[in-house]
Design a protein around this motif. Structure first.
Motif, short mmCIF file in Angstrom:
data_model
loop_
_atom_site.label_atom_id
_atom_site.label_comp_id
_atom_site.label_asym_id
_atom_site.label_seq_id
_atom_site.Cartn_x
_atom_site.Cartn_y
_atom_site.Cartn_z
N THR A 54 0.83 -1.20 0.00
CA THR A 54 0.00 0.00 0.00
C THR A 54 0.86 1.25 0.00
OG1 THR A 54 -0.13 0.15 2.43
CG2 THR A 54 -1.79 -1.19 1.33
N ILE A 55 0.35 2.27 -0.67
CA ILE A 55 0.95 3.60 -0.61
C ILE A 55 -0.17 4.57 -0.27
CG2 ILE A 55 0.71 3.93 -3.12
CD1 ILE A 55 3.29 5.64 -2.98
N GLU A 56 0.08 5.43 0.71
CA GLU A 56 -0.94 6.34 1.21
C GLU A 56 -0.38 7.75 1.26
OE1 GLU A 56 -3.58 7.04 5.31
OE2 GLU A 56 -2.33 5.25 5.06
N LEU A 76 3.45 13.70 2.99
CA LEU A 76 4.06 12.50 3.55
C LEU A 76 3.46 11.28 2.86
CD1 LEU A 76 5.95 11.46 5.89
CD2 LEU A 76 3.87 11.23 7.25
N LEU A 77 4.32 10.37 2.43
CA LEU A 77 3.86 9.11 1.85
C LEU A 77 4.13 7.98 2.83
CD1 LEU A 77 5.01 9.43 -1.88
CD2 LEU A 77 2.73 9.81 -0.93
N LEU A 78 3.10 7.19 3.09
CA LEU A 78 3.22 6.02 3.94
C LEU A 78 3.33 4.79 3.05
CD1 LEU A 78 1.45 8.25 5.53
CD2 LEU A 78 0.97 6.37 7.10
N TYR A 327 -5.60 11.14 1.97
CA TYR A 327 -6.31 11.07 0.70
C TYR A 327 -7.11 9.78 0.61
CZ TYR A 327 -7.58 11.40 -4.17
OH TYR A 327 -8.31 11.48 -5.32
N ASP A 328 -8.41 9.92 0.37
CA ASP A 328 -9.31 8.77 0.27
C ASP A 328 -9.46 8.40 -1.22
OD1 ASP A 328 -11.32 6.92 0.25
OD2 ASP A 328 -12.73 8.11 1.44
N TRP A 329 -8.92 7.26 -1.58
CA TRP A 329 -8.90 6.84 -2.99
C TRP A 329 -10.29 6.54 -3.53
CZ3 TRP A 329 -4.41 6.96 -5.82
CH2 TRP A 329 -3.24 7.16 -5.09
#
Length: 332
Positions: A54-56, A76-78, A327-329
């Motif tokens: 996953t990338i968030e 920020l990327l998780l 961000y909600d995909w």
């Protein structure tokens, strides 16, 4: 109600062979779950034997250089749930990360689109807070554009902060020892696509953009089948480069600081891209979603107008970034 639909679906097939009835019942239940559950992460396809990758995206700062309620540009990327990557670190990023109670122990990749204050000023504070939380050596991999007279390169930026004689020379040995591995990137419209990081399934690609006299670049992050692109600050002369970089991306984060009809300062107008052109670039690139960030007050006051202008390019779902937004995909 979805629950009733599932029950009806199960009962309807009570007279059929048990195996087929249960199969359709389970499929109906799964469809309900998929429709009712929204994920803030882009879920990539993984083998059944492995957990999903996953990338968030978490927006720390959605504003620009003016102090009018928003933190300045920072994202920020998780990766697989862990905060790993910063894209710009503008003023307010430190405070927002604290408000969100983020664990930055795994933060090791920092990407600057350019070195204006509103994109870089909070990096020393972020570096220090990480060093205070963890025992053991820390390595920050830092990427940013080459410099020119009046604008530092990534190497010079870090040296002037943390190197001998730098503003915060003490920091690399204050708490956990810190090491900075720096890569200067070609900037400007002649700087073509280049892969600058490829490790553990994460690929980062850059291309040059045009932010007036300030060297600037854009970035694309690909992880397990999902892709996020950050335009950084740029004017419309970089349109072709951005289309090349963002081709087919799941999400394009585009900095929106001016209106179509003017109203901003001349300096802003020659350094940024108007909303209609943002929509056209997103449409040409075939991106699936568009998020507008680096919101200036003039844009904040005209969101409906900006939304209509960007959407005229058939750019797909369009949203405005907010501080502390995950961000909600699945949102439209």
């Amino acid at each position: 109600m979805p629950h009733k639909n599932v029950i009806v679906e199960c009962r309807r097939f009570g007279q059929l062979a048990l195996r087929n009835a249960w199969r359709r019942c389970v499929l109906a239940l799964l469809a309900w779950l998929a429709a009712g559950m929204a994920s803030p992460a882009c879920l990539a396809q993984s083998p059944a034997s492995q957990p999903p990758r996953t990338i968030e995206l978490l927006v720390l700062g959605s504003g620009g250089p003016r102090a009018e309620g928003r933190a300045s540009s920072s994202n920020l990327l998780l990766i697989d749930g862990k905060p790993r990557i910063l894209v710009d670190v503008g003023p307010g990023a430190f405070v927002r990360s604290g408000e969100l109670k983020l664990n930055l122990d795994d933060l090791d990749l920092v990407f600057f689109t350019h070195f204006h204050i509103d994109h870089s000023a909070d990096f020393p504070a972020i570096a220090k807070t990480r060093a205070q939380r963890r025992a053991g050596a820390i390595t920050f991999n830092v990427f940013g554009p080459l410099g020119n007279p009046g604008h530092p390169s990534a190497t010079r930026f870090i040296e002037k902060l943390f190197g001998p004689g730098g503003a915060f020379e003490y920091q690399p040995t204050f708490g956990s020892p810190e090491k900075f591995v720096i890569r200067d990137l070609p900037a400007g419209l002649a700087a073509g696509l280049a892969v600058i990081h490829a490790q553990d399934g994460l690929t980062v690609t850059t291309i040059g953009t045009s932010h007036g006299p300030t060297p600037s670049v854009a970035y694309r992050f690909d992880y397990g089948g999902c892709s996020i692109v950050f335009s950084g600050d740029t004017n419309e002369t970089a349109a072709d480069n951005l289309v090349t970089l963002a081709k087919g991306a799941d999400l394009l984060v585009f900095n929106c600081a001016i209106l179509d009809g003017g109203g901003s300062t001349l300096q802003s107008n020659i350094r940024h891209t108007a909303p209609r052109r943002i929509g056209e670039i997103a449409q040409r690139a075939g991106v699936k979603r568009l998020l507008l960030s680096h919101i200036q007050p003039i844009v904040d006051r005209a969101k409906d107008e900006v939304y209509r202008s960007v959407s005229a390019g058939d750019a797909g779902p369009v949203r405005f970034a907010e501080d502390k937004m995950r961000y909600d995909w699945n949102a439209r």
